[in-house]
Design a protein around this motif. Sequence first.
Motif, PDB file in Angstrom:
ATOM      1  N   ASN B 105       0.835  -1.133  -0.040  1.00  0.00           N
ATOM      2  CA  ASN B 105       0.080   0.189  -0.023  1.00  0.00           C
ATOM      3  C   ASN B 105       0.890   1.252  -0.016  1.00  0.00           C
ATOM      4  O   ASN B 105       0.541   2.163   0.613  1.00  0.00           O
ATOM      5  CB  ASN B 105      -0.993   0.016   1.335  1.00  0.00           C
ATOM      6  CG  ASN B 105      -2.021  -0.993   1.170  1.00  0.00           C
ATOM      7  OD1 ASN B 105      -1.910  -1.609  -0.024  1.00  0.00           O
ATOM      8  ND2 ASN B 105      -2.977  -1.518   2.065  1.00  0.00           N
ATOM      9  N   LEU B 106       2.062   1.276  -0.799  1.00  0.00           N
ATOM     10  CA  LEU B 106       2.658   2.591  -1.134  1.00  0.00           C
ATOM     11  C   LEU B 106       1.660   3.476  -1.936  1.00  0.00           C
ATOM     12  O   LEU B 106       1.033   2.805  -2.538  1.00  0.00           O
ATOM     13  CB  LEU B 106       3.848   2.335  -1.852  1.00  0.00           C
ATOM     14  CG  LEU B 106       5.008   1.357  -0.659  1.00  0.00           C
ATOM     15  CD1 LEU B 106       6.271   1.296  -1.572  1.00  0.00           C
ATOM     16  CD2 LEU B 106       5.176   2.095   0.634  1.00  0.00           C
ATOM     17  N   PHE B 107       1.971   4.509  -1.709  1.00  0.00           N
ATOM     18  CA  PHE B 107       1.097   5.790  -2.512  1.00  0.00           C
ATOM     19  C   PHE B 107       1.979   5.881  -3.945  1.00  0.00           C
ATOM     20  O   PHE B 107       2.940   6.491  -4.013  1.00  0.00           O
ATOM     21  CB  PHE B 107       1.114   6.945  -1.834  1.00  0.00           C
ATOM     22  CG  PHE B 107       0.630   6.915  -0.574  1.00  0.00           C
ATOM     23  CD1 PHE B 107      -0.592   6.196  -0.161  1.00  0.00           C
ATOM     24  CD2 PHE B 107       1.346   7.674   0.587  1.00  0.00           C
ATOM     25  CE1 PHE B 107      -0.897   5.979   1.025  1.00  0.00           C
ATOM     26  CE2 PHE B 107       0.843   7.428   1.808  1.00  0.00           C
ATOM     27  CZ  PHE B 107      -0.521   6.637   2.093  1.00  0.00           C
ATOM     28  N   PRO B 108       1.257   5.271  -4.998  1.00  0.00           N
ATOM     29  CA  PRO B 108       1.852   4.911  -6.232  1.00  0.00           C
ATOM     30  C   PRO B 108       2.277   6.366  -7.198  1.00  0.00           C
ATOM     31  O   PRO B 108       3.029   6.442  -8.037  1.00  0.00           O
ATOM     32  CB  PRO B 108       0.767   4.193  -7.105  1.00  0.00           C
ATOM     33  CG  PRO B 108      -0.615   4.328  -6.498  1.00  0.00           C
ATOM     34  CD  PRO B 108      -0.246   4.677  -4.921  1.00  0.00           C
ATOM     35  N   HIS B 109       1.450   7.270  -6.654  1.00  0.00           N
ATOM     36  CA  HIS B 109       1.846   8.568  -7.335  1.00  0.00           C
ATOM     37  C   HIS B 109       2.763   9.714  -6.792  1.00  0.00           C
ATOM     38  O   HIS B 109       3.026  10.828  -7.200  1.00  0.00           O
ATOM     39  CB  HIS B 109       0.397   9.471  -7.327  1.00  0.00           C
ATOM     40  CG  HIS B 109      -0.022   9.705  -5.954  1.00  0.00           C
ATOM     41  ND1 HIS B 109      -0.417   8.814  -5.077  1.00  0.00           N
ATOM     42  CD2 HIS B 109      -0.401  11.044  -5.422  1.00  0.00           C
ATOM     43  CE1 HIS B 109      -1.061   9.388  -3.969  1.00  0.00           C
ATOM     44  NE2 HIS B 109      -0.845  10.666  -4.100  1.00  0.00           N
ATOM     45  N   MET B 110       3.275   9.029  -5.429  1.00  0.00           N
ATOM     46  CA  MET B 110       4.366   9.822  -4.971  1.00  0.00           C
ATOM     47  C   MET B 110       5.768   8.933  -5.050  1.00  0.00           C
ATOM     48  O   MET B 110       5.879   7.834  -4.895  1.00  0.00           O
ATOM     49  CB  MET B 110       4.049   9.977  -3.491  1.00  0.00           C
ATOM     50  CG  MET B 110       2.764  10.740  -3.150  1.00  0.00           C
ATOM     51  SD  MET B 110       2.536  11.050  -1.366  1.00  0.00           S
ATOM     52  CE  MET B 110       0.928  11.499  -1.353  1.00  0.00           C
ATOM     53  N   TYR B 151       9.386   6.067  -8.120  1.00  0.00           N
ATOM     54  CA  TYR B 151       8.114   5.525  -7.811  1.00  0.00           C
ATOM     55  C   TYR B 151       7.964   4.208  -7.605  1.00  0.00           C
ATOM     56  O   TYR B 151       8.815   3.316  -7.933  1.00  0.00           O
ATOM     57  CB  TYR B 151       7.111   5.892  -9.113  1.00  0.00           C
ATOM     58  CG  TYR B 151       7.095   7.419  -9.311  1.00  0.00           C
ATOM     59  CD1 TYR B 151       6.222   8.096  -8.424  1.00  0.00           C
ATOM     60  CD2 TYR B 151       7.927   8.116 -10.173  1.00  0.00           C
ATOM     61  CE1 TYR B 151       5.967   9.578  -8.475  1.00  0.00           C
ATOM     62  CE2 TYR B 151       7.704   9.451 -10.212  1.00  0.00           C
ATOM     63  CZ  TYR B 151       6.853  10.284  -9.477  1.00  0.00           C
ATOM     64  OH  TYR B 151       6.784  11.467  -9.617  1.00  0.00           O
ATOM     65  N   PRO B 152       6.883   3.733  -6.589  1.00  0.00           N
ATOM     66  CA  PRO B 152       6.867   2.459  -5.917  1.00  0.00           C
ATOM     67  C   PRO B 152       6.809   1.445  -6.899  1.00  0.00           C
ATOM     68  O   PRO B 152       7.366   0.247  -6.995  1.00  0.00           O
ATOM     69  CB  PRO B 152       5.616   2.468  -5.283  1.00  0.00           C
ATOM     70  CG  PRO B 152       5.565   4.022  -4.765  1.00  0.00           C
ATOM     71  CD  PRO B 152       6.125   4.757  -5.680  1.00  0.00           C
ATOM     72  N   GLY B 153       5.965   1.885  -8.153  1.00  0.00           N
ATOM     73  CA  GLY B 153       5.843   0.921  -9.354  1.00  0.00           C
ATOM     74  C   GLY B 153       7.310   0.610 -10.127  1.00  0.00           C
ATOM     75  O   GLY B 153       7.289  -0.599 -10.784  1.00  0.00           O
ATOM     76  N   ILE B 155       9.930  -0.163  -8.383  1.00  0.00           N
ATOM     77  CA  ILE B 155      11.206  -1.207  -7.590  1.00  0.00           C
ATOM     78  C   ILE B 155      10.194  -2.516  -7.382  1.00  0.00           C
ATOM     79  O   ILE B 155       9.054  -2.657  -7.698  1.00  0.00           O
ATOM     80  CB  ILE B 155      11.276  -0.601  -6.282  1.00  0.00           C
ATOM     81  CG1 ILE B 155      10.138  -0.103  -5.569  1.00  0.00           C
ATOM     82  CG2 ILE B 155      12.224   0.707  -6.645  1.00  0.00           C
ATOM     83  CD1 ILE B 155      10.677   0.549  -4.124  1.00  0.00           C
ATOM     84  N   GLN B 160       9.546  -2.655  -2.008  1.00  0.00           N
ATOM     85  CA  GLN B 160       8.496  -1.764  -1.858  1.00  0.00           C
ATOM     86  C   GLN B 160       8.059  -2.124  -0.284  1.00  0.00           C
ATOM     87  O   GLN B 160       7.715  -1.272   0.521  1.00  0.00           O
ATOM     88  CB  GLN B 160       6.979  -2.290  -2.741  1.00  0.00           C
ATOM     89  CG  GLN B 160       7.410  -1.743  -4.050  1.00  0.00           C
ATOM     90  CD  GLN B 160       6.021  -1.904  -4.826  1.00  0.00           C
ATOM     91  OE1 GLN B 160       5.064  -1.588  -4.316  1.00  0.00           O
ATOM     92  NE2 GLN B 160       5.979  -2.500  -5.960  1.00  0.00           N
TER      93      GLN B 160
END
Lengths: 371, 260
Positions: B105-110, B151-153, B155, B160
């Motif tokens: 649940n990382l914030f994908p837009h940050m 961005y999280p996506g 890695i 993550q």
Amino acid sequence: MSDMTETALRTFTPQPALAPPKELKGAVHWARANLFDGGLNTVLTLLSLLLIVSVVPGLVRWGLLDAVWQGDSEACRVEGVGACWSFIGANFRILMVGIYPVEEIWRPVLSFLLLLGVIWLTVSRRVRGIRMVAFWLVLPFIAYWLIGGGYLGLPEVDQSRWGGLMLSLLLAAVGIIVSVPLGILLALGRFSDSPVIKISCVSFIETIRGVPLITILFMASVMLPLFLPEGMDVNNLLRIQIGMILFSSAYMAEVVRGGLQAVPRGQTEAAKALGLPYRHIMFYVVIPQALRHVLPPLIGRCIALFKDTSLVLIVGLLDFLGMLKSSTQDSEWLGFEAESYVFGAFVYWLVCYSMSRYGQHLESAGPKNNH
Amino acid sequence: MNTAIEMPPKGQQHSAETIIQISKLNKWYGDFHVLKNIDFHVNKGERIVLCGPSGSGKSTLIRCLNRLEEHQQGNIVIEGVELNDNISNIEKIRSDVGMVFQHFNLFPHMTILENLVLAPTLVRKMPLADAEEMAMNYLARVKIAEHSHKYPGQISGGQQQRVAIARSLCMNPKVMLFDEPTSALDPEMIKEVLDVMVELAEDGMTMVCVTHEMGFAKEVADRVIFMDSGEIVEENDPHSFFSNPQVDRTQAFLSQILGH
């Protein structure tokens, strides 16, 4: 044998990739694969070619080669000439700002530059988050003040003198800037725990969506003054602007709702688990993701709103389309409707296409989520 | 059905200060009774592993601890603050209790760094520069500092999840909750996440983990709690729990997950 396998394991290098076979490349192959694959496609291709050949040369001759670019209306009335673009040149100021006083034209120009400036700051990501929202929300007030004047030393320009593309852009830009946040609030209201808020939002959205824009414009223009208390005078333009904002916000709300539903529940949970209060969860975590999900329909609504501003002609405002129409009735330039509307279509297309391209840019620029 | 046995804590001596106190906790989903009369407490510095078959209520229990799920009866007191409808109590407890989720649940837009500084700057009102410095320290601890601007996506899942742990740590939590933190990971990434958790345990963090990683339980847990059908069936130190389970349901569960 086992010796070989061991060596192969130790020094594995992949084989070099081979070039595709020749038949897969080249213009002839492309045309065969895309234009002439099968009977039906061949027929369609030939029909399209026929259409292009029969329409385009005439259009080019009329619009470019034989067109009159300067001179007065007499030059356009010579036998055999094409489009009379000097008509646009002669009426350019009227088309852009209507009968706005010439010595004050710097004011709408400055407003337009401010709009471009804020767009640039947003696109180049020089301002973000709360500051970006603040820039956008202040802009409508500055634009109305600059163009209308009456305060802080700027002489007042009566709204009956506003018109042309300036008026269309003003109505659309302010409409978009105000209706997007309003739509977001309405969409959040739909998910509210409080039944009062929820029912109010749902009934507002459903009522507005059930009524054509033109009805709302008539109500704003004609009926609203009847309900307002004596002495309270909201001018016609502002009433119509508010009508457009209300109309647009109901549609924006429905678009945003879809986006809110697409944000995974885990996002809210993670934000809650960090101790963020509701307003921060929404502003920093949920809404940015929701808007990204619904960017194509959101941009679509913005484009639709810009085109819908042409309806204000019916309630007596001379927007861009109104000015295009009235300038063809100028006694000197009678009879150049085609030029007028082609130019109008081109300008509308230019603005809408730019918005659409920007939307596509945003979609492809956003970070990708891998789950 | 509570066969809790008071055991002296494993390893170094912990102070007996209670951080989480749960008494007579009951919760229903509609008619379904998910949590039945749960009583348990967590002392400062304790590492607790919650295990049990799926549907046993262990995830629900851990999610009650920061009010992602609402309980209907009983009390939860964390750091002296009672969890009830009072929103400022809830936000206080959430800011002091870190949680790591199965799906990160990382914030994908940050960016990674923005994920980490969001809560400290907004909730703790920390200046951005200080928050970033702290965030970089935690990222270095979970060995991921070089990715801070991605961005999280971009890695891997294991990375993550380590970022998610660092994000929780940035709030300087008193307790960390782990809700199946390795269940969504590819096998080769489980170890890197467990290593970070073991390190965290060695630093004395109070932890409550829902996990099926029995190796982790054996290595770091002070107490293992086995749940089934919404009840705490058995609670023991890991050595006794694994070598000498007291209840046949525990035996059956252990033989299922350790049997191969």
